[in-house]
Scaffold this motif. Structure first.
Motif, PDB file in Angstrom:
ATOM      1  N   SER A 179       0.844  -1.289   0.335  1.00 45.07           N
ATOM      2  CA  SER A 179       0.031  -0.049  -0.023  1.00 45.07           C
ATOM      3  C   SER A 179       1.215   1.008   0.147  1.00 45.07           C
ATOM      4  O   SER A 179       1.732   1.811   1.333  1.00 45.07           O
ATOM      5  N   GLN A 196      -0.137   3.819  -0.568  1.00 46.93           N
ATOM      6  CA  GLN A 196      -0.635   5.315   0.279  1.00 46.93           C
ATOM      7  C   GLN A 196      -0.198   5.281   2.238  1.00 46.93           C
ATOM      8  O   GLN A 196      -0.456   6.572   2.338  1.00 46.93           O
ATOM      9  N   SER A 247      -8.637  -1.165  -4.525  1.00 43.09           N
ATOM     10  CA  SER A 247      -8.562   0.423  -4.677  1.00 43.09           C
ATOM     11  C   SER A 247      -9.940   0.597  -4.103  1.00 43.09           C
ATOM     12  O   SER A 247     -10.833   0.466  -5.376  1.00 43.09           O
ATOM     13  N   GLN A 248     -10.085   1.953  -3.336  1.00 41.57           N
ATOM     14  CA  GLN A 248     -11.146   2.658  -3.246  1.00 41.57           C
ATOM     15  C   GLN A 248     -11.076   3.530  -4.224  1.00 41.57           C
ATOM     16  O   GLN A 248      -9.614   4.013  -4.187  1.00 41.57           O
ATOM     17  N   ARG A 299     -10.799   6.741  -6.415  1.00 42.43           N
ATOM     18  CA  ARG A 299      -9.718   8.236  -4.486  1.00 42.43           C
ATOM     19  C   ARG A 299     -10.674  10.094  -5.947  1.00 42.43           C
ATOM     20  O   ARG A 299     -10.791  10.124  -6.909  1.00 42.43           O
ATOM     21  N   CYS A 302     -11.134  -1.708  -0.652  1.00 40.71           N
ATOM     22  CA  CYS A 302      -9.293  -1.793  -0.613  1.00 40.71           C
ATOM     23  C   CYS A 302      -9.392  -3.438  -0.110  1.00 40.71           C
ATOM     24  O   CYS A 302      -9.753  -3.859   1.113  1.00 40.71           O
ATOM     25  N   THR A 307      -6.927   2.559   2.295  1.00 42.88           N
ATOM     26  CA  THR A 307      -7.713   2.649   1.449  1.00 42.88           C
ATOM     27  C   THR A 307      -7.438   2.402  -0.251  1.00 42.88           C
ATOM     28  O   THR A 307      -8.174   2.156  -0.872  1.00 42.88           O
ATOM     29  N   GLU A 308      -6.185   2.027  -0.238  1.00 45.77           N
ATOM     30  CA  GLU A 308      -5.265   1.973  -1.696  1.00 45.77           C
ATOM     31  C   GLU A 308      -4.376   0.690  -1.721  1.00 45.77           C
ATOM     32  O   GLU A 308      -3.270   1.180  -0.457  1.00 45.77           O
ATOM     33  N   LEU A 309      -4.214  -0.105  -1.968  1.00 44.44           N
ATOM     34  CA  LEU A 309      -2.899  -0.905  -2.658  1.00 44.44           C
ATOM     35  C   LEU A 309      -3.141  -0.519  -3.978  1.00 44.44           C
ATOM     36  O   LEU A 309      -3.107   0.096  -4.990  1.00 44.44           O
TER      37      LEU A 309
END
Length: 371
Positions: free
Chosen positions: A55, A57, A291-292, A294, A316, A339-341
């Motif tokens: 991740s 993020q 991922s969610q 953005r 996510c 929230t992001e990979l």
């Protein structure tokens, strides 16, 4: 720390707050809740694999395996902007904010491990300082060289003993090397020990020009011939060659599918509820990172409409897709601070991997030597 909310028992091993050596942030990371399917430990054991994912993020590297109690083990380490990932039983490579790190396994694989202890222990041994190149996918060529997607300079590159990088290849439409992220070159498929295909969000040749081509215009390019196989994808990522077919994540639509090399046609095989990045394969299954979306960069895509049509919220996490049916057979879901990979890797023949990090005294005291 990891909150243990799960449909199966989770074991976690985390480090504390970050420091300047590995992260630009000086505060503790927000908590993360991890859940997964009850059958995931059995799936890992049946297939004799463990997983790794990053991740960027939040600057996290996760190693996923099965511990001595038969529970899922999530081993977390902090690496600033952890992105590109390649792994095998003896070595893990991770691209970070301004370096490429090489982790080496110090556990003897033939030690007769019965599952009572981790069977792989990866320790950071070598860091190559590149500067901030926004490195995305990475691979190891047949001659041992590390090759990576140099997204900031819109090219493929190898490491240089003297400089930040050495040019390996650039798309035919990129007129010069410049730190402008012109086309958002992001993914790379290895075949026969060399880079064979890459993905880019567009074929723009101006600074940040790809941002105006997110919904359509995504390219898949043959590195060996410079041919553009298609430019009708939506923010494609993670091309991979598997069992004689070229797979790709059409991230703007939430689909995993294959590309017909002759016609450039994309054939979807499954929908996963998220912005897709990170793809690995094992035994007829695809392991996909989600991922969610953005706000801004990932908004206004067909993925939004597809989620609404299915009355679904974006995930996510990691999902395992049966390639024969397109069904999601196992999954990991992350909620809260992550929230992001970016990338996902399979580590074959490994049950319970762990790693030494930078943020506690373990790295000072864990000394091994060659006989």
């Amino acid at each position: 720390m990891i909150n243990q909310q799960s449909e199966t028992s989770l074991a976690s091993d985390t480090e504390g707050s970050s420091d300047t050596a590995t992260s630009p942030q000086q505060h503790a990371k927000p908590p993360v809740a991890i859940s997964c399917t009850r059958g995931f430990p059995d799936w890992l054991l049946r297939n004799n694999v463990s997983l790794a994912f990053t991740s960027y993020q939040t600057g996290r590297l996760y190693l996923v395996g099965v511990n001595a109690k038969g529970q899922m083990s999530f081993h977390e380490r902090y690496l600033a902007r952890a992105m590109g990932l390649t792994a095998d039983p003896q070595r893990i490579l991770v691209s970070t904010l301004f370096q490429v790190w090489r982790f080496e396994n110090v556990t003897q694989p033939d030690a007769g491990n019965t599952g009572a202890h981790p069977d792989r222990h990866y320790i950071p041994r070598i860091a190559h300082t590149t500067g901030d190149l926004d490195i995305h996918d990475m691979g190891i060529m047949a001659d041992g060289r590390i090759v990576f997607v140099n997204t900031l300079y819109s090219c493929l590159a190898t490491l240089s003993p003297t400089h930040s990088f050495r040019l390996y290849w650039k798309p035919p439409f990129i007129s010069k090397l410049a730190a402008e992220d012109r086309c958002h070159l992001n993914g790379m498929a290895m075949k026969d020990g060399i880079p064979a295909y890459v993905t880019a969000t567009s074929r723009s040749d101006i600074v940040n020009g790809w941002r105006d081509r997110r919904a359509e215009g995504g390219c898949l390019i043959d590195v060996r011939s410079d041919a553009i196989l298609t430019e009708k994808l939506s923010m494609p990522h993670s091309p991979r060659w598997y069992e004689g077919r070229l797979w790709v994540l059409n991230s703007g639509t939430g689909q995993i599918g294959t590309i017909d090399i002759e016609t450039g046609t994309f054939e979807p095989h499954a929908f996963c509820p998220g912005f897709l990045r990170g793809l690995a394969f094992h035994n007829g299954h695809a392991i996909v990172g989600l991922s969610q979306p953005r706000a801004g960069t990932f908004s206004g895509l067909a993925l939004d409409d597809e989620l609404k049509k299915r009355d679904a919220d974006p995930w996510c996490g990691v999902q395992v897709v049966n390639l024969a049916t397109g069904d999601i057979v196992e999954w990991i879901k992350l909620e809260g601070g992550v929230t992001e990979l970016f990338d996902v890797a399979v580590i074959p023949g490994v049950r319970w991997p762990v790693a030494t990090g930078f943020l506690n005294e373990e790295i000072h005291k864990n000394v091994t030597f060659e006989a």
